[in-house]
Design a protein around this motif. Structure first.
Motif, PDB file in Angstrom:
ATOM      1  N   THR A 195      45.661  31.481  26.000  1.00 41.74           N
ATOM      2  CA  THR A 195      44.622  32.476  25.943  1.00 41.74           C
ATOM      3  C   THR A 195      45.102  33.683  25.640  1.00 41.74           C
ATOM      4  N   GLN A 196      43.881  34.701  25.268  1.00 41.28           N
ATOM      5  CA  GLN A 196      44.437  36.073  25.063  1.00 41.28           C
ATOM      6  C   GLN A 196      45.484  36.607  26.175  1.00 41.28           C
ATOM      7  N   PHE A 197      45.232  35.899  27.385  1.00 39.19           N
ATOM      8  CA  PHE A 197      45.826  36.951  28.486  1.00 39.19           C
ATOM      9  C   PHE A 197      47.387  36.306  28.515  1.00 39.19           C
ATOM     10  N   GLU A 198      47.667  35.196  27.637  1.00 38.91           N
ATOM     11  CA  GLU A 198      49.011  34.728  27.512  1.00 38.91           C
ATOM     12  C   GLU A 198      49.684  34.365  28.886  1.00 38.91           C
ATOM     13  N   GLY A 253      37.106  26.813  45.572  1.00 42.17           N
ATOM     14  CA  GLY A 253      36.920  25.664  44.650  1.00 42.17           C
ATOM     15  C   GLY A 253      36.780  25.995  43.296  1.00 42.17           C
ATOM     16  N   ASP A 254      37.237  27.185  42.992  1.00 37.98           N
ATOM     17  CA  ASP A 254      37.181  27.713  41.506  1.00 37.98           C
ATOM     18  C   ASP A 254      38.483  27.367  40.768  1.00 37.98           C
ATOM     19  N   THR A 255      38.519  26.175  40.106  1.00 41.07           N
ATOM     20  CA  THR A 255      39.855  25.675  39.644  1.00 41.07           C
ATOM     21  C   THR A 255      39.931  25.966  38.157  1.00 41.07           C
ATOM     22  N   ASN A 256      39.384  26.816  37.734  1.00 41.09           N
ATOM     23  CA  ASN A 256      39.336  27.134  36.352  1.00 41.09           C
ATOM     24  C   ASN A 256      40.925  27.246  35.937  1.00 41.09           C
ATOM     25  N   PRO A 257      41.233  26.649  34.843  1.00 38.25           N
ATOM     26  CA  PRO A 257      42.579  26.499  34.183  1.00 38.25           C
ATOM     27  C   PRO A 257      43.102  27.977  33.934  1.00 38.25           C
ATOM     28  N   VAL A 258      42.062  28.847  33.657  1.00 37.67           N
ATOM     29  CA  VAL A 258      42.932  30.181  33.379  1.00 37.67           C
ATOM     30  C   VAL A 258      43.753  30.771  34.598  1.00 37.67           C
ATOM     31  N   HIS A 259      43.455  30.506  35.751  1.00 41.01           N
ATOM     32  CA  HIS A 259      44.037  30.579  36.811  1.00 41.01           C
ATOM     33  C   HIS A 259      45.154  29.818  37.071  1.00 41.01           C
ATOM     34  N   LEU A 260      45.118  28.419  37.152  1.00 40.90           N
ATOM     35  CA  LEU A 260      45.942  27.428  37.634  1.00 40.90           C
ATOM     36  C   LEU A 260      46.858  26.774  36.722  1.00 40.90           C
ATOM     37  N   ARG A 313      48.598  32.992  33.280  1.00 42.89           N
ATOM     38  CA  ARG A 313      47.569  32.865  34.206  1.00 42.89           C
ATOM     39  C   ARG A 313      47.109  34.273  34.976  1.00 42.89           C
ATOM     40  N   ILE A 314      45.774  34.361  35.124  1.00 41.41           N
ATOM     41  CA  ILE A 314      45.238  35.358  35.671  1.00 41.41           C
ATOM     42  C   ILE A 314      44.478  35.300  37.098  1.00 41.41           C
ATOM     43  N   ALA A 315      44.568  36.163  37.825  1.00 39.24           N
ATOM     44  CA  ALA A 315      43.776  36.387  38.995  1.00 39.24           C
ATOM     45  C   ALA A 315      42.453  35.852  38.918  1.00 39.24           C
ATOM     46  N   HIS A 316      41.542  35.234  40.061  1.00 39.07           N
ATOM     47  CA  HIS A 316      40.114  35.013  39.899  1.00 39.07           C
ATOM     48  C   HIS A 316      39.635  36.634  40.265  1.00 39.07           C
ATOM     49  N   GLY A 317      38.690  36.839  39.287  1.00 34.05           N
ATOM     50  CA  GLY A 317      38.042  38.286  39.474  1.00 34.05           C
ATOM     51  C   GLY A 317      37.484  38.159  40.846  1.00 34.05           C
ATOM     52  N   MET A 318      37.123  37.326  41.457  1.00 38.78           N
ATOM     53  CA  MET A 318      36.619  37.380  42.952  1.00 38.78           C
ATOM     54  C   MET A 318      37.724  37.593  43.852  1.00 38.78           C
ATOM     55  N   VAL A 371      30.618  44.787  40.039  1.00 43.32           N
ATOM     56  CA  VAL A 371      31.858  44.754  39.601  1.00 43.32           C
ATOM     57  C   VAL A 371      31.812  44.411  37.978  1.00 43.32           C
ATOM     58  N   LYS A 372      32.764  45.144  37.479  1.00 44.36           N
ATOM     59  CA  LYS A 372      33.065  45.148  36.083  1.00 44.36           C
ATOM     60  C   LYS A 372      34.777  44.796  36.087  1.00 44.36           C
ATOM     61  N   PHE A 373      35.012  43.506  35.332  1.00 41.37           N
ATOM     62  CA  PHE A 373      36.252  43.280  35.420  1.00 41.37           C
ATOM     63  C   PHE A 373      36.819  43.919  33.955  1.00 41.37           C
ATOM     64  N   MET A 374      37.588  44.997  34.137  1.00 42.71           N
ATOM     65  CA  MET A 374      37.872  45.759  32.913  1.00 42.71           C
ATOM     66  C   MET A 374      39.428  44.917  32.355  1.00 42.71           C
ATOM     67  N   ARG A 375      40.393  44.607  33.275  1.00 45.26           N
ATOM     68  CA  ARG A 375      41.411  44.267  32.764  1.00 45.26           C
ATOM     69  C   ARG A 375      41.958  43.059  33.556  1.00 45.26           C
ATOM     70  N   PRO A 376      42.942  42.244  33.352  1.00 44.15           N
ATOM     71  CA  PRO A 376      43.222  41.183  34.022  1.00 44.15           C
ATOM     72  C   PRO A 376      44.324  41.505  35.126  1.00 44.15           C
ATOM     73  N   VAL A 377      44.364  40.748  36.189  1.00 48.05           N
ATOM     74  CA  VAL A 377      45.590  41.068  37.345  1.00 48.05           C
ATOM     75  C   VAL A 377      46.229  39.723  37.080  1.00 48.05           C
TER      76      VAL A 377
END
Ligand SMILES: C[C@@H](O)CC(=O)SCCNC(=O)CCNC(=O)[C@H](O)C(C)(C)COP(=O)(O)OP(=O)(O)OC[C@H]1O[C@@H](n2cnc3c(N)ncnc32)[C@H](O)[C@@H]1OP(=O)(O)O
Length: 158
Positions: free
Chosen positions: A52-55, A37-44, A57-62, A88-94
């Motif tokens: 965003t700074q990631f230019e 149910g995590d529909t954060n626009p950074v993922h979708l 979409r990135i994976a959910h950290g979870m 968990v520490k999210f160090m870099r995007p996937v």
């Protein structure tokens, strides 16, 4: 059918390692958004994520963290083990198309409580750490050998 076999508590030793590798597909990302149910626009949302700074979409950290659970459940210590805690520490995007590897290493064994601490770092295809952390687990005491549970095929309908 794949058989899963555990490493019972008494056979665990400090320094034991195992790993699990998975490539993130777009379907995985969408399925994870659906089940969590995590529909954060950074993922979708491609347009939003591009700003965003990631230019992109990135994976959910979870999602990445869920691979740690998979590695613990199927590799080290394997079936029958119980999760007690996870740092968990999210160090870099996937990103979609990235291939990540969960690296497990037994750091400490508590004989009295029959528990173990395992480092649970995740690296990407360039060897860069994307997730840093460790878990506390309660491995099964007895030997467990099981056929892997047959998961149903699921279709993603837009
Ligand atoms: C709610 C959900 O819907 C949202 C999500 O799931 S988002 C997906 C999961 N999160 C990510 O993918 C984020 C991945 N992380 C990053 O890309 C980076 O951490 C960052 C860009 C956010 C920040 O990195 P950086 O610019 O290198 O960090 P700083 O310059 O601010 O700080 C440098 C020092 O901090 C250490 N560090 C970096 N990230 C973390 C972290 N997550 N936790 C703890 N420490 C972190 C970094 O190693 C540097 O340490 P040093 O000792 O100074 O070398």
């Amino acid at each position: 059918m794949r058989q899963l076999e555990n490493i019972p508590f008494e056979e665990l030793t400090v320094g034991q390692t195992d790993s699990l590798t998975r490539t993130l597909t777009e379907e995985d990302l969408l399925l994870f958004a659906k089940v969590s149910g995590d529909t954060n626009p950074v993922h979708l949302d491609k347009a939003f994520a591009a700003t965003t700074q990631f230019e992109g979409r990135i994976a959910h950290g979870m999602w990445t963290s869920s691979l740690i659970s998979c590695a613990l459940a199927t590799r080290l210590p394997g079936p029958g083990g119980i999760y007690l805690s996870q740092e968990v520490k999210f160090m870099r995007p996937v990103k979609i198309g990235d291939t990540v590897t969960v690296k497990l290493e037994v750091l400490d064994i508590n004989e009295r409580r029959k528990r173990a601490t395992v480092s649970t770092n995740v690296v990407n295809q360039d060897g860069k750490t994307v997730v840093k952390g460790k878990a506390e687990i309660m491995p099964a005491v007895e030997k467990v050998v099981v056929d892997e549970y047959p998961l149903p095929e699921v279709e993603l309908k837009a």
